[in-house]
Design a protein around this motif. Sequence first.
Motif, PDB file in Angstrom:
ATOM      1  N   LEU A 177      47.368 -32.399 -41.600  1.00  0.00           N
ATOM      2  CA  LEU A 177      48.741 -32.877 -41.546  1.00  0.00           C
ATOM      3  C   LEU A 177      49.054 -33.359 -40.134  1.00  0.00           C
ATOM      4  CD1 LEU A 177      50.430 -29.978 -43.559  1.00  0.00           C
ATOM      5  CD2 LEU A 177      49.668 -32.195 -44.429  1.00  0.00           C
ATOM      6  N   TYR A 178      49.988 -34.287 -40.036  1.00  0.00           N
ATOM      7  CA  TYR A 178      50.408 -34.788 -38.725  1.00  0.00           C
ATOM      8  C   TYR A 178      51.783 -34.241 -38.380  1.00  0.00           C
ATOM      9  CZ  TYR A 178      51.939 -37.607 -34.868  1.00  0.00           C
ATOM     10  OH  TYR A 178      52.397 -37.980 -33.631  1.00  0.00           O
ATOM     11  N   SER A 179      51.973 -33.942 -37.091  1.00  0.00           N
ATOM     12  CA  SER A 179      53.325 -33.573 -36.656  1.00  0.00           C
ATOM     13  C   SER A 179      53.522 -33.826 -35.172  1.00  0.00           C
ATOM     14  CB  SER A 179      53.599 -32.096 -36.949  1.00  0.00           C
ATOM     15  OG  SER A 179      54.938 -31.760 -36.639  1.00  0.00           O
ATOM     16  N   HIS A 180      54.691 -34.405 -34.836  1.00  0.00           N
ATOM     17  CA  HIS A 180      55.199 -34.323 -33.472  1.00  0.00           C
ATOM     18  C   HIS A 180      55.622 -32.878 -33.218  1.00  0.00           C
ATOM     19  CE1 HIS A 180      55.223 -38.571 -33.672  1.00  0.00           C
ATOM     20  NE2 HIS A 180      56.486 -38.801 -33.952  1.00  0.00           N
ATOM     21  N   TRP A 181      55.882 -32.564 -31.962  1.00  0.00           N
ATOM     22  CA  TRP A 181      56.614 -31.353 -31.635  1.00  0.00           C
ATOM     23  C   TRP A 181      58.080 -31.745 -31.446  1.00  0.00           C
ATOM     24  CZ3 TRP A 181      57.950 -26.658 -31.850  1.00  0.00           C
ATOM     25  CH2 TRP A 181      58.841 -26.109 -30.939  1.00  0.00           C
ATOM     26  N   LEU A 198      44.376 -25.176 -41.565  1.00  0.00           N
ATOM     27  CA  LEU A 198      45.351 -26.250 -41.375  1.00  0.00           C
ATOM     28  C   LEU A 198      44.779 -27.224 -40.352  1.00  0.00           C
ATOM     29  CD1 LEU A 198      49.196 -25.775 -40.763  1.00  0.00           C
ATOM     30  CD2 LEU A 198      47.904 -27.722 -39.927  1.00  0.00           C
ATOM     31  N   GLY A 199      44.413 -28.413 -40.821  1.00  0.00           N
ATOM     32  CA  GLY A 199      44.010 -29.461 -39.898  1.00  0.00           C
ATOM     33  C   GLY A 199      45.259 -30.085 -39.293  1.00  0.00           C
ATOM     34  N   LEU A 200      45.278 -30.214 -37.978  1.00  0.00           N
ATOM     35  CA  LEU A 200      46.479 -30.690 -37.285  1.00  0.00           C
ATOM     36  C   LEU A 200      46.171 -31.922 -36.455  1.00  0.00           C
ATOM     37  CD1 LEU A 200      49.472 -30.188 -36.446  1.00  0.00           C
ATOM     38  CD2 LEU A 200      48.572 -28.837 -34.535  1.00  0.00           C
ATOM     39  N   ASN A 201      46.882 -33.009 -36.726  1.00  0.00           N
ATOM     40  CA  ASN A 201      46.849 -34.198 -35.884  1.00  0.00           C
ATOM     41  C   ASN A 201      48.122 -34.229 -35.047  1.00  0.00           C
ATOM     42  OD1 ASN A 201      44.513 -34.807 -37.231  1.00  0.00           O
ATOM     43  ND2 ASN A 201      45.312 -36.608 -38.287  1.00  0.00           N
ATOM     44  N   HIS A 202      47.968 -34.385 -33.743  1.00  0.00           N
ATOM     45  CA  HIS A 202      49.140 -34.377 -32.854  1.00  0.00           C
ATOM     46  C   HIS A 202      48.884 -35.289 -31.670  1.00  0.00           C
ATOM     47  CE1 HIS A 202      52.519 -32.918 -30.468  1.00  0.00           C
ATOM     48  NE2 HIS A 202      51.678 -32.838 -29.457  1.00  0.00           N
ATOM     49  N   TYR A 203      49.898 -36.094 -31.330  1.00  0.00           N
ATOM     50  CA  TYR A 203      49.794 -37.001 -30.191  1.00  0.00           C
ATOM     51  C   TYR A 203      50.976 -36.872 -29.236  1.00  0.00           C
ATOM     52  CZ  TYR A 203      46.004 -39.341 -32.699  1.00  0.00           C
ATOM     53  OH  TYR A 203      44.817 -39.616 -33.344  1.00  0.00           O
ATOM     54  N   THR A 204      52.174 -36.679 -29.769  1.00  0.00           N
ATOM     55  CA  THR A 204      53.349 -36.773 -28.917  1.00  0.00           C
ATOM     56  C   THR A 204      54.457 -35.843 -29.409  1.00  0.00           C
ATOM     57  OG1 THR A 204      54.884 -38.366 -27.896  1.00  0.00           O
ATOM     58  CG2 THR A 204      54.400 -38.666 -30.226  1.00  0.00           C
ATOM     59  N   SER A 205      55.539 -35.813 -28.664  1.00  0.00           N
ATOM     60  CA  SER A 205      56.710 -34.996 -28.996  1.00  0.00           C
ATOM     61  C   SER A 205      57.931 -35.894 -29.145  1.00  0.00           C
ATOM     62  CB  SER A 205      56.976 -33.956 -27.897  1.00  0.00           C
ATOM     63  OG  SER A 205      55.877 -33.088 -27.721  1.00  0.00           O
ATOM     64  N   ILE A 247      42.350 -28.623 -34.738  1.00  0.00           N
ATOM     65  CA  ILE A 247      42.989 -29.848 -34.244  1.00  0.00           C
ATOM     66  C   ILE A 247      42.048 -31.000 -34.568  1.00  0.00           C
ATOM     67  CG2 ILE A 247      43.870 -31.075 -32.220  1.00  0.00           C
ATOM     68  CD1 ILE A 247      44.482 -28.294 -31.026  1.00  0.00           C
ATOM     69  N   THR A 248      42.405 -31.773 -35.580  1.00  0.00           N
ATOM     70  CA  THR A 248      41.514 -32.803 -36.098  1.00  0.00           C
ATOM     71  C   THR A 248      41.720 -34.170 -35.446  1.00  0.00           C
ATOM     72  OG1 THR A 248      43.061 -32.863 -37.967  1.00  0.00           O
ATOM     73  CG2 THR A 248      40.967 -31.774 -38.330  1.00  0.00           C
ATOM     74  N   GLU A 249      42.848 -34.347 -34.766  1.00  0.00           N
ATOM     75  CA  GLU A 249      43.064 -35.564 -33.971  1.00  0.00           C
ATOM     76  C   GLU A 249      43.988 -35.261 -32.810  1.00  0.00           C
ATOM     77  OE1 GLU A 249      44.357 -39.172 -35.869  1.00  0.00           O
ATOM     78  OE2 GLU A 249      43.090 -38.826 -37.629  1.00  0.00           O
ATOM     79  N   ASN A 250      43.628 -35.812 -31.652  1.00  0.00           N
ATOM     80  CA  ASN A 250      44.461 -35.795 -30.456  1.00  0.00           C
ATOM     81  C   ASN A 250      43.831 -36.798 -29.509  1.00  0.00           C
ATOM     82  OD1 ASN A 250      44.849 -33.989 -27.495  1.00  0.00           O
ATOM     83  ND2 ASN A 250      46.631 -34.557 -28.718  1.00  0.00           N
ATOM     84  N   GLY A 251      44.587 -37.783 -29.051  1.00  0.00           N
ATOM     85  CA  GLY A 251      43.968 -38.804 -28.224  1.00  0.00           C
ATOM     86  C   GLY A 251      44.988 -39.688 -27.536  1.00  0.00           C
ATOM     87  N   TYR A 252      44.476 -40.645 -26.772  1.00  0.00           N
ATOM     88  CA  TYR A 252      45.321 -41.476 -25.912  1.00  0.00           C
ATOM     89  C   TYR A 252      44.912 -42.934 -26.056  1.00  0.00           C
ATOM     90  CZ  TYR A 252      47.891 -42.877 -21.710  1.00  0.00           C
ATOM     91  OH  TYR A 252      48.774 -43.465 -20.841  1.00  0.00           O
ATOM     92  N   LEU A 253      45.893 -43.832 -26.005  1.00  0.00           N
ATOM     93  CA  LEU A 253      45.628 -45.256 -26.207  1.00  0.00           C
ATOM     94  C   LEU A 253      45.800 -46.051 -24.919  1.00  0.00           C
ATOM     95  CD1 LEU A 253      48.619 -46.796 -28.238  1.00  0.00           C
ATOM     96  CD2 LEU A 253      48.802 -44.839 -26.722  1.00  0.00           C
ATOM     97  N   THR A 254      44.926 -47.051 -24.751  1.00  0.00           N
ATOM     98  CA  THR A 254      44.997 -47.953 -23.602  1.00  0.00           C
ATOM     99  C   THR A 254      44.781 -49.381 -24.099  1.00  0.00           C
ATOM    100  OG1 THR A 254      42.619 -47.920 -23.103  1.00  0.00           O
ATOM    101  CG2 THR A 254      43.981 -46.158 -22.139  1.00  0.00           C
ATOM    102  N   TRP A 312      40.411 -37.963 -30.952  1.00  0.00           N
ATOM    103  CA  TRP A 312      40.467 -39.314 -31.506  1.00  0.00           C
ATOM    104  C   TRP A 312      40.450 -40.293 -30.347  1.00  0.00           C
ATOM    105  CZ3 TRP A 312      40.202 -41.041 -36.452  1.00  0.00           C
ATOM    106  CH2 TRP A 312      40.412 -42.422 -36.620  1.00  0.00           C
ATOM    107  N   SER A 313      39.385 -41.097 -30.243  1.00  0.00           N
ATOM    108  CA  SER A 313      38.359 -41.294 -31.244  1.00  0.00           C
ATOM    109  C   SER A 313      37.029 -41.451 -30.536  1.00  0.00           C
ATOM    110  CB  SER A 313      38.695 -42.548 -32.054  1.00  0.00           C
ATOM    111  OG  SER A 313      37.665 -42.901 -32.938  1.00  0.00           O
TER     112      SER A 313
END
Length: 537
Positions: free
Chosen positions: A247-251, A327-334, A401-408, A445-446
């Motif tokens: 599942l995906y969630s912001h904080w 619980l698989g958790l995808n998280h990037y931001t708040s 934590i199945t995804e956590n990453g940064y984009l450029t 990710w990724s």
Amino acid sequence: MIISIFLFSIFTFRFDLVKGDDVRKFPDYFKFGVSTAAHQIEGAWNVSDKGENIWDHLTHTKPSAIADGSNADVACDSYHLYKRDADMLVELGVDFYRFSISWSRLLPNGFSNKVSQDGLRYYNNLIDELLSRNITPFATLYHWDLPQKLQDLGGWTNPIIVNYFEDYARVAFESFGNRVKNWITINEIPQICTNGYAKDIYAPQVMSSGIGDYLCGHNALLSHARVWHLYNDTFRPTQKGRIGITLYSHWAEPESNSVEDKAISERGMQFLLGWQAHPIFSSEGDYPKVLKEAVYNRSMEQGYSHSRLPVFTLEEIKYLKGASDFLGLNHYTSVVFRNDNKTEWMSQFPNPSKERDLGYDSYFHANWPPTISAWFAVNPPGLKHLLNWIKNEYTNPEVIITENGYLTRGGLIDVDRINYINQNLQSVLEAILDDHCNVTAYSLWSLMDNYEWNDGYRFCFGLYEVDFKSENRTRRPRMSAYVYKEILRTRMINPYYLPSFSDFQYETYKSSASILQCHMKIFSISVIFLLMMHFLF
């Protein structure tokens, strides 16, 4: 350039001295990996008898739906280059590789009456390649690429999808379950349903706000439960694996420490994560009470005869509760929610909509560094807060934590990504060691740049850069790849570590401008460090 190299040598040498007995390490049981998804990397969209999926259909019939008008027909070409991908996994030293299986590559029509021998061969080869490199395969059954023939029947809004998803999962378990021991049923139900069935951001662009998203989520949850029980009852006794959901969630950051703002944050969390997590992981099951009441009350105000949120039967509540091994958790931001129902803010959302049901405005805190994308600001402590919320809300389930990453925008010097990784992993480490959160693994990710859905190839999430203009899709490690490798090697975070020149091959740069930019960054950081050392010592 000579001065830059000299200062950088001092910089990396001195900061290595930070390592010591006082540095805390990840527990021995903790595993590290990287993630990808089939549609984003495989390419070969119509090779052999692979069927059309909803993203193939969208990008070929409506390319304007993608920011750069691109598609994933070739993408990273991992269908042909999976051995190079395995090489990169070995270079990083990961414990596991989270990939997804393309439903329409395995079952070209979406139905189990036809199984693709070519699809079987490809995934068997990939799995065997991983195992031969001592890398654990972690397979996701569904990562957003529904066969178009099933979408023609209504997709995730049609309850019959539960049966077809079970049929698909059975083929996967029978074909690969003797070697794959870690499974995820569905990736990010909230994203699938909100952006694909309420909005026109993702395929299939149904745009049934406030109705289609809730119906999609309802059927997806029941589909997950059906497949979990299938595995638990039929395949687990012999295959000895485990299966969960991601599942995906912001904080939801409180705007202040006031009781009211904390209550708003809690309501936000129930809408963000509780919507899909509560039926599975809570002790009582079913949707969160606050969500049911909010949607029912707003539905009555809008003149509906019943709630737009579907209702689980007592049997379904029991069937869903506890139906996940982790619980698989995808998280990037708040995000910050606030009680500010201004007309101009509400007017941007359809009526009905999940946002209007929630009833709160949202924004990024001014202190959170922005990124190049409007949906993403950096708040690493949010991950620790989110993990603690899960621990307290759901009696500390196992979290991966199945995804956590940064984009450029690209480039091999990615200091911002390095900082993001270090800071987020620091939050994870504190959540484990200080707060006793049951987090057992982290997947970044990724692995490499890929097709980022409606953003196309505008943004780069990869530890490895992919040259999408080259015929062989050349992959090159970024600086962050070496940093992540060092974290995995040492099982600890050294926020001052950067790879040495002997490790990081700057000659892979194509232009002198890139080299100059690299040395300017290194020189600036080195000068700052030397000044710090001067004043400290």
